[in-house]
Design a protein around this motif. Structure first.
Motif, PDB file in Angstrom:
ATOM      1  N   CYS A  51       0.828  -1.210   0.000  1.00 35.06           N
ATOM      2  CA  CYS A  51       0.000   0.000   0.000  1.00 35.06           C
ATOM      3  C   CYS A  51       0.864   1.262   0.000  1.00 35.06           C
ATOM      4  O   CYS A  51       0.568   2.216  -0.739  1.00 35.06           O
ATOM      5  N   ARG A  52       1.918   1.267   0.796  1.00 31.56           N
ATOM      6  CA  ARG A  52       2.798   2.437   0.819  1.00 31.56           C
ATOM      7  C   ARG A  52       3.471   2.641  -0.538  1.00 31.56           C
ATOM      8  O   ARG A  52       3.615   3.773  -1.001  1.00 31.56           O
ATOM      9  N   TYR A  53       3.866   1.563  -1.171  1.00 29.44           N
ATOM     10  CA  TYR A  53       4.510   1.672  -2.486  1.00 29.44           C
ATOM     11  C   TYR A  53       3.537   2.242  -3.513  1.00 29.44           C
ATOM     12  O   TYR A  53       3.924   3.038  -4.376  1.00 29.44           O
ATOM     13  N   GLU A  55       1.118   4.150  -2.695  1.00 32.58           N
ATOM     14  CA  GLU A  55       0.695   5.431  -2.121  1.00 32.58           C
ATOM     15  C   GLU A  55      -0.815   5.490  -1.891  1.00 32.58           C
ATOM     16  O   GLU A  55      -1.478   6.480  -2.222  1.00 32.58           O
ATOM     17  N   LYS A  57      -3.953   3.983   1.120  1.00 35.19           N
ATOM     18  CA  LYS A  57      -4.165   3.468   2.468  1.00 35.19           C
ATOM     19  C   LYS A  57      -4.760   2.066   2.395  1.00 35.19           C
ATOM     20  O   LYS A  57      -5.649   1.799   1.570  1.00 35.19           O
ATOM     21  N   CYS A  78      -6.037   1.630  -7.258  1.00 31.26           N
ATOM     22  CA  CYS A  78      -4.864   2.062  -6.493  1.00 31.26           C
ATOM     23  C   CYS A  78      -3.969   2.970  -7.324  1.00 31.26           C
ATOM     24  O   CYS A  78      -3.493   4.014  -6.845  1.00 31.26           O
ATOM     25  N   GLY A  82      -3.366   6.556  -6.172  1.00 34.79           N
ATOM     26  CA  GLY A  82      -2.029   6.734  -5.615  1.00 34.79           C
ATOM     27  C   GLY A  82      -1.057   7.106  -6.709  1.00 34.79           C
ATOM     28  O   GLY A  82      -1.056   8.221  -7.209  1.00 34.79           O
ATOM     29  N   ARG A  83      -0.250   6.137  -7.094  1.00 34.07           N
ATOM     30  CA  ARG A  83       0.668   6.393  -8.201  1.00 34.07           C
ATOM     31  C   ARG A  83       0.618   5.241  -9.190  1.00 34.07           C
ATOM     32  O   ARG A  83       0.464   4.087  -8.811  1.00 34.07           O
TER      33      ARG A  83
END
Length: 150
Positions: A51-53, A55, A57, A78, A82-83
């Motif tokens: 999830c952090r990769y 970006e 939650k 995602c 995110g990215r």
């Protein structure tokens, strides 16, 4: 331990390792079929790193999965929220996750402890966290990592 319906670490979604596993754990937990041993790591460990990769939650990913979307659709969501990963970023992610535990800070402590904890053979075949998971859940074979990269 074999768990009906849980996906393996090397299963790809849109070229990304592990994502399908995270989604399958969310689904199994929601219907009461994920063993309690897995609860503490939901949203943590590789779930959290994924999830952090991307970006995003974990709770937002969980909501998308529980809304009935496919793994591919959740990954697309995602990347829109995110990215969006390039092929190079996917290679970096897949390489990092699939080699975690091999020649890093987990090599001398965590990996040997888990081999002993799971009662796995300490014969040099288990080198990574993915190896541990796949062996514990009964999917592992010697060339699994090689086949995953094809």
């Amino acid at each position: 331990m074999k768990i009906e319906g849980i996906k393996g670490c090397f299963e790809k979604t849109g070229g990304l390792f592990y994502f399908a596993r995270m989604c399958s754990k969310i689904r199994l937990h929601a219907v009461g079929k994920l063993p309690a041993d897995y609860f503490d790591m939901l949203g943590q460990g590789f779930d959290g790193r994924t999830c952090r990769y991307l970006e995003v939650k974990y709770e937002d990913v969980k909501a998308q999965v529980l809304a009935g979307k496919s793994d591919a659709d959740v990954l697309e969501w995602c990347q829109a929220q995110g990215r969006r990963l390039t092929a190079e970023q996917m290679l970096i992610y897949n390489s990092f996750l699939s080699k975690r535990g091999w020649h890093d800070d987990e090599t001398d402590g965590f990996i040997p402890e888990m081999i002993q904890h799971y009662g796995l053979p300490d014969n040099g075949m288990v080198l990574t966290d993915f190896d541990l998971i796949e062996m514990d859940e009964g999917r592992w074979y010697p060339d699994m990592w090689r086949d995953a990269w094809k």
